[in-house]
Design a protein around this motif. Structure first.
Motif, PDB file in Angstrom:
ATOM      1  N   PHE A 137      -6.391   6.810  -8.339  1.00 15.43           N
ATOM      2  CA  PHE A 137      -5.612   7.810  -9.047  1.00 15.43           C
ATOM      3  C   PHE A 137      -6.309   8.105 -10.366  1.00 15.43           C
ATOM      4  N   TYR A 174      -0.727  14.516 -13.249  1.00 10.10           N
ATOM      5  CA  TYR A 174      -0.554  14.948 -11.860  1.00 10.10           C
ATOM      6  C   TYR A 174       0.194  16.270 -11.810  1.00 10.10           C
ATOM      7  N   PRO A 204      -5.370   2.407  -4.780  1.00  8.76           N
ATOM      8  CA  PRO A 204      -5.705   3.812  -4.541  1.00  8.76           C
ATOM      9  C   PRO A 204      -6.330   4.438  -5.782  1.00  8.76           C
ATOM     10  N   GLN A 241       0.825   4.132  -2.943  1.00  9.13           N
ATOM     11  CA  GLN A 241       0.579   5.543  -2.656  1.00  9.13           C
ATOM     12  C   GLN A 241       1.737   6.410  -3.129  1.00  9.13           C
ATOM     13  N   ARG A 242       2.961   5.903  -2.976  1.00  7.62           N
ATOM     14  CA  ARG A 242       4.146   6.667  -3.365  1.00  7.62           C
ATOM     15  C   ARG A 242       4.221   6.879  -4.870  1.00  7.62           C
ATOM     16  N   SER A 243       3.560   6.024  -5.629  1.00  7.45           N
ATOM     17  CA  SER A 243       3.641   6.123  -7.086  1.00  7.45           C
ATOM     18  C   SER A 243       2.754   7.225  -7.667  1.00  7.45           C
ATOM     19  N   GLU A 244       1.882   7.793  -6.854  1.00 13.60           N
ATOM     20  CA  GLU A 244       0.872   8.721  -7.386  1.00 13.60           C
ATOM     21  C   GLU A 244       1.430   9.835  -8.273  1.00 13.60           C
ATOM     22  N   ASN A 283       0.826  -1.215   0.000  1.00 14.43           N
ATOM     23  CA  ASN A 283       0.000   0.000   0.000  1.00 14.43           C
ATOM     24  C   ASN A 283       0.857   1.259   0.000  1.00 14.43           C
ATOM     25  N   ASN A 284       1.930   1.242   0.764  1.00  9.92           N
ATOM     26  CA  ASN A 284       2.826   2.403   0.794  1.00  9.92           C
ATOM     27  C   ASN A 284       3.461   2.646  -0.569  1.00  9.92           C
TER      28      ASN A 284
END
Length: 405
Positions: A275, A280, A273, A118-121, A114-115
């Motif tokens: 996205f 972005y 997540p 999220q970091r890839s956003e 999950n981390n």
């Protein structure tokens, strides 16, 4: 060289190398890189998704370029970035016990997964779009999960850096700047261009994405020799038939497990997540230097939001002579554009021509800056002497802080 002739040349080189056993494998740096990844097997299901890219440092290759940056289309209706990535899956699937082992590792480490997601956003949409723009499989957009866990500041023991983990020599071969001001191995746009250039070169060499991915991990020379050995034994050069280091043998199963997770997250008990399938970040071109801390203050935006999109900068100052593009979150681009119009450096950068008898210490004292600041700005090492007639740039602030300051 024209693109078609370049591709044909690469294919001919691959054939010759396979037939003759030309030694084009990676150098000693790769041996160091392999030590950083703990291979996963049936007895040890501990996950280790962090990997290293150390392509052949002896490769003499200049890719055509520069490439145009992707055009941002704000009118396009946003969908889901993961759904779009799924549509582009085209690397042949792998169904082996090694993939199942990797899947179980992902299941056991949901928090870590999950981390990573999220970091890839800030980066995943752009990378997926770059793959699509080149007609490349969208699975390649997942490689930074394996290489760096989508951490642009990841650094390996062999000095590989960035999302795609380029070592210094390979970075230079793919025109990634590395100096006092910038390290484009950490730059999102530049490093993605270089990684996809390299993967294109490897696919043109082998005509097979599995072999291209193995080469990306182990080095093209090593894979060519492994292919030659398998063929001499009358075997097809498949993953099962190639003699590979344990880390390289697990490289494609890692990617396949991640692909399966993106394809069917519910099977892993995860929810991807949300996205949106839209940019972005936006790009702002700069012809003058700018202190990003001051811009963040003027715009009322957290510095971290700008920092994570510009990890290639070695200081919180964008020096236009070395990097003229600032990436900013789309939602704050109007505020940041407005702040740039208000921005005025407290002390414009000055130039000084060295005179006979000058020393760096005297020049630094005259302009109320540190010797190190002058050396850093002008790329001067401790042993590099200044000479009469040399033009020096003088820092516009007494001290140049780091990102952590």
């Amino acid at each position: 060289m024209k693109p078609d002739s370049f591709k044909n040349g690469i294919k001919q080189f691959a054939k010759v190398a396979i037939l003759t056993g030309i030694a084009v494998g990676p150098g000693p740096t790769w041996a160091n890189a392999q030590q950083a990844d703990i291979a996963l097997n049936a007895e040890n299901e501990e996950v280790q998704l962090f990997g290293l890219v150390a392509p052949n440092p002896g490769l003499e290759l200049k890719m055509s370029g520069p490439y145009d940056l992707i055009t941002l289309d704000f009118a396009e209706e946003a969908g889901d970035v993961w759904a779009d990535i799924r549509k582009g899956f085209s690397v042949p699937d792998l169904e082996t016990q090694a993939v199942q082992v990797r899947e179980r590792a992902l299941l056991k480490n949901k928090r870590m997964v999950n981390n990573m997601l999220q970091r890839s956003e800030p980066y995943i949409y752009f990378i997926a779009q770059e793959c699509a723009k080149r007609g490349m499989p969208s699975e390649l957009a997942l490689l930074p999960f394996i290489e760096s866990q989508f951490n642009p500041h990841a650094r390996s023991p062999s000095a590989a850096e960035g999302l795609w983990q380029f070592i210094p020599s390979t970075g230079r071969q793919f025109d990634l700047k590395q100096n006092k001001w910038v390290d484009e191995r950490r730059d999102l746009v530049a490093s993605t261009r270089a990684a996809l250039d390299y993967l294109t070169y490897l696919y043109d060499m082998h005509g097979d994405w599995h072999l291209a991915l193995l080469s990306y991990n182990w080095g093209e020379g090593s894979v060519l020799r492994a292919v030659k050995k398998a063929q001499e034994a009358g075997l097809e050069p498949t993953l099962d038939n190639l003699e590979l280091p344990l880390e390289t043998k697990h490289y494609i199963p890692k990617l396949q497990a991640l692909k399966n997770l993106i394809q069917s997250p519910e099977r892993f008990g995860l929810t991807l997540p949300k996205f949106p399938n839209k940019p972005y970040f936006a790009e702002i071109k700069r012809s003058a230097d700018v202190d990003l801390r001051e811009i963040a203050r003027l715009a009322g935006v957290e510095l971290e939001l700008i920092r994570k999109l510009n990890p290639g900068l070695n200081q919180p100052v964008l020096y236009a002579a070395h990097s003229n593009t600032l990436l900013v979150p789309v939602e704050y681009s109007a505020k940041i554009q407005a702040s740039l119009k208000q921005y005025k450096p407290s002390n414009p950068q000055r130039n000084y021509t060295v005179k006979k008898g000058d020393t760096l210490g005297e020049i630094a004292q005259r302009f109320d800056v540190s010797v190190k600041a002058i050396q850093r700005l002008n790329g001067l090492g401790k042993k590099k002497l200044i000479k009469p007639g040399m033009n020096l740039s003088i820092p516009n602030t007494p001290k140049l802080g780091s990102w952590e300051s």
